[in-house]
Design a protein around this motif. Structure first.
Motif, PDB file in Angstrom:
ATOM      1  N   SER A  55     -28.823 -15.759  57.370  1.00 35.72           N
ATOM      2  CA  SER A  55     -28.918 -15.436  58.794  1.00 35.72           C
ATOM      3  C   SER A  55     -30.229 -15.932  59.403  1.00 35.72           C
ATOM      4  N   LEU A 105     -27.699  -5.625  62.685  1.00 36.05           N
ATOM      5  CA  LEU A 105     -26.510  -4.980  62.149  1.00 36.05           C
ATOM      6  C   LEU A 105     -26.313  -3.558  62.676  1.00 36.05           C
ATOM      7  N   LEU A 141     -17.839  -7.449  55.056  1.00 38.35           N
ATOM      8  CA  LEU A 141     -17.912  -7.381  56.521  1.00 38.35           C
ATOM      9  C   LEU A 141     -19.198  -8.028  57.047  1.00 38.35           C
ATOM     10  N   TYR A 176     -18.938 -11.759  56.667  1.00 36.09           N
ATOM     11  CA  TYR A 176     -18.029 -12.263  57.695  1.00 36.09           C
ATOM     12  C   TYR A 176     -18.751 -12.382  59.032  1.00 36.09           C
ATOM     13  N   LYS A 177     -19.515 -11.370  59.392  1.00 37.36           N
ATOM     14  CA  LYS A 177     -20.256 -11.389  60.658  1.00 37.36           C
ATOM     15  C   LYS A 177     -21.282 -12.524  60.666  1.00 37.36           C
ATOM     16  N   ASN A 195     -19.490 -15.972  60.906  1.00 33.84           N
ATOM     17  CA  ASN A 195     -18.948 -16.216  62.253  1.00 33.84           C
ATOM     18  C   ASN A 195     -20.053 -16.470  63.268  1.00 33.84           C
ATOM     19  N   GLU A 196     -21.129 -15.719  63.210  1.00 32.10           N
ATOM     20  CA  GLU A 196     -22.226 -15.907  64.154  1.00 32.10           C
ATOM     21  C   GLU A 196     -22.895 -17.269  63.938  1.00 32.10           C
TER      22      GLU A 196
END
Length: 90
Positions: free
Chosen positions: A41, A52, A76, A79-80, A83-84
């Protein structure tokens, strides 16, 4: 040492293979995978916890392997992050 490659919601993570008798191996593997996802990230622990909406201390305990994160939570979060990143928001 041999490594296993895991695909967690599109994020590839290499983890060193451990002895099957090692009782803490699963917890350490999950902690390592969480750390790699956070690093993907581009955020530090404080930023990631705020992003988060997870208490910093909880996230820190997961990343250091002192608390076991549920597998569905790891998926989860991965996944976040995936996608971001794909959308260019991180």
């Amino acid at each position: 040492m041999k490594k296993d490659i895991y695909d967690v919601e599109g994020i590839k993570i290499e983890v060193e293979r451990t002895d099957k008798d090692d009782k803490d191996a699963e917890r350490r593997k999950t902690a390592y995978m969480f750390k790699v996802i956070r690093e993907q990230s581009g955020m530090n622990r404080t930023e990631f916890a705020k992003w988060l909406g997870v208490p910093y201390r909880t996230m820190q305990e997961w990343e250091l392997g002192r608390r076991q994160m549920p597998d569905y939570v790891l998926r989860l979060i991965a996944y976040k992050v995936a996608n971001e990143k794909r959308e260019g928001r991180i």
